[in-house]
Design an enzyme around this catalytic site. Structure first.
Site, PDB file in Angstrom:
ATOM      1  N   ASP A   5      -5.711   8.563   3.831  1.00 42.24           N
ATOM      2  CA  ASP A   5      -5.587   8.867   2.404  1.00 42.24           C
ATOM      3  C   ASP A   5      -6.828   9.585   1.886  1.00 42.24           C
ATOM      4  OD1 ASP A   5      -3.135   7.588   2.388  1.00 42.24           O
ATOM      5  OD2 ASP A   5      -3.997   5.652   1.839  1.00 42.24           O
ATOM      6  N   HIS A  31       1.845   4.498  -2.861  1.00 44.29           N
ATOM      7  CA  HIS A  31       2.028   5.947  -2.686  1.00 44.29           C
ATOM      8  C   HIS A  31       3.398   6.385  -3.195  1.00 44.29           C
ATOM      9  CE1 HIS A  31      -1.608   6.563  -0.428  1.00 44.29           C
ATOM     10  NE2 HIS A  31      -1.254   5.765   0.560  1.00 44.29           N
ATOM     11  N   HIS A  47       0.843  -1.203   0.000  1.00 42.15           N
ATOM     12  CA  HIS A  47       0.000   0.000   0.000  1.00 42.15           C
ATOM     13  C   HIS A  47       0.880   1.255   0.000  1.00 42.15           C
ATOM     14  CE1 HIS A  47      -3.616   2.350   1.454  1.00 42.15           C
ATOM     15  NE2 HIS A  47      -2.627   3.142   1.847  1.00 42.15           N
ATOM     16  N   GLU A  48       1.880   1.287   0.896  1.00 41.49           N
ATOM     17  CA  GLU A  48       2.769   2.446   0.980  1.00 41.49           C
ATOM     18  C   GLU A  48       3.666   2.562  -0.250  1.00 41.49           C
ATOM     19  OE1 GLU A  48       2.362   4.730   3.140  1.00 41.49           O
ATOM     20  OE2 GLU A  48       0.872   3.566   4.266  1.00 41.49           O
TER      21      GLU A  48
END
Length: 416
Positions: free
Chosen positions: A164, A71, A67-68
């Protein structure tokens, strides 16, 4: 939150683990093991339930890492350098050196993480039946991870900072209004409401017997409230640094002497300062001649020359030009003074009038006091006096970090 320990680099990005991550890894392993132990396929296989519980917890954090990374990859595509990715108690965070300069770029970076989690959830949930046919424990692991990734994506899409969804809301408001600050204010207010709601639901669940779920929601709400409060304080601090000017903050910590006076006058001035709080021993000494500013003088001539010469040589014999002193205009905002002070060896600035003439001085303690006044914060006199004596910001205000953050976010106008 500290940086934690660096495990490796992924595409040049340091991956760090905060000590709190190990606590949540253990708790998740216990929770998943207890659930797996109740499955028929795990009956009599204690080691299998523990292994499956541990793998589920570990792979959940691999999902958080992906997930990170979503980003981070998008940030790199937008031209923003990623400093690190850190896993900690409440998940993970990707740190960037600056914010995207455009609202749509910021939106894409914010949305990339939930998009990765949604894709993982879709892939895992689509394969859960196939995994169950291979082994029921594997099917349980895949199903758990699929639903957890879906929850991770949906939770992060809630419209409130620091989630987010809050960053997406901030970017949308920024795009609609043209004001990044307005976007931050709206997303912060939304995050505060969501945090309060999470804490209320958490306490209600704890009262009804759902201790672990309720405690987790309370922790998330508490973390969100802390982040919201910090963001609100930062916004207020940024506003003071942008709106307040140096002229309202400056004092007059300099002495004035005529150019035709003997050097002994400077010595007497310094001796007088030893026995008195006003003027201060460290005050600059500016020099005038016929009503005009002509320069300044340091104590160096007193150290270099014998005492017998102090009456023979005059102040004008040892003048230095005023432009050698670090200076700033009265009309400059305080954030410019923060940068100028950090570049000054003396930790002080000469404040100039619109005509370019000396009008006052400014040091860190005075700037810090002005910021506190702007925030309506009153400190005890003893704390203020300590800051004045050491020429430091009261309470250790991180003004340079705030200004650097404002520059990175594009909130500052260099022409101001």
């Amino acid at each position: 939150m500290g940086d934690g320990w660096q495990l490796m680099r992924i595409g040049g990005i340091p991956l760090r683990v905060h000590p709190s991550w190990f606590i949540i890894l253990v708790l998740f392993t216990l929770a998943f093991q207890r659930e797996v132990a109740q499955l028929p396929a795990a009956q009599g296989l204690v080691w299998a339930s523990w292994l499956t519980g541990f793998l589920t917890a570990l792979l959940l954090f691999v999902s958080v890492l992906l997930h990170e990374l979503g980003h981070s990859v998008m940030a790199l595509r937008e031209g923003v350098k990623v400093s690190s990715i850190t896993l900690f108690l409440l998940g993970g965070v990707a740190r960037v050196e600056k914010e995207c300069p455009t609202p749509m770029g910021a939106l894409r970076v914010a949305a990339a993480g939930p998009a990765v989690s949604l894709m993982l959830a879709a892939a895992l949930l689509a394969s859960m039946h196939a995994a169950d046919h291979v082994n029921p424990l594997l099917g349980n692991l895949v199903t758990q991870l699929g639903w957890l990734n879906l929850i991770l994506a949906l939770f992060n899409l809630l419209p409130g900072l620091p989630l987010d969804g809050g960053l997406i809301l901030k970017a949308l408001v920024w795009q609609w209004t043209g004001s990044q600050r307005k976007g931050i204010q709206v997303a912060t207010a939304s995050g505060r409401c969501l945090s309060l709601l999470a804490m209320m639901i958490g306490f209600w669940l704890m009262f009804k017997g759902g201790v672990w779920t309720g405690l987790w929601l309370v922790m998330l709400g508490w973390f969100g409230m802390g982040a919201s409060r910090s963001q609100t304080q930062t916004l207020a601090l940024q506003q003071v640094l942008q709106k307040e000017t140096v002229g309202k903050t400056a004092s007059r910590h300099f002495r004035v002497v005529e150019a035709d006076q003997p050097l002994r006058t400077l010595s007497q001035m310094r001796l007088g300062a030893v026995d008195s709080d006003q003027p201060r021993l460290s005050d600059w000494v500016l020099v005038c001649k016929n009503g005009r500013w002509v320069g300044f003088i340091t104590d160096q001539p007193l150290r270099d020359l014998p005492v017998q010469q102090w009456d023979r040589q005059t102040i004008s014999d040892h003048l230095q030009p005023l432009d050698r002193l670090p200076s700033i205009q009265q009309s400059s905002p305080l954030w410019k003074a923060v940068l100028a002070l950090e570049q000054s060896e003396q930790g002080r600035l000469l404040v100039l009038s619109p005509a370019g003439l000396p009008d006052g001085t400014l040091d860190r303690s005075e700037l810090g006091e002005a910021v506190l006044r702007g925030l309506a914060v009153k400190l005890p006199d003893a704390m203020l006096e300590s800051a004045r004596r050491n020429n430091t910001y009261p309470l250790g205000l991180p003004l340079l970090q705030v200004v650097n953050s404002m520059q990175a976010s594009g909130l500052l106008d260099p022409q101001a």
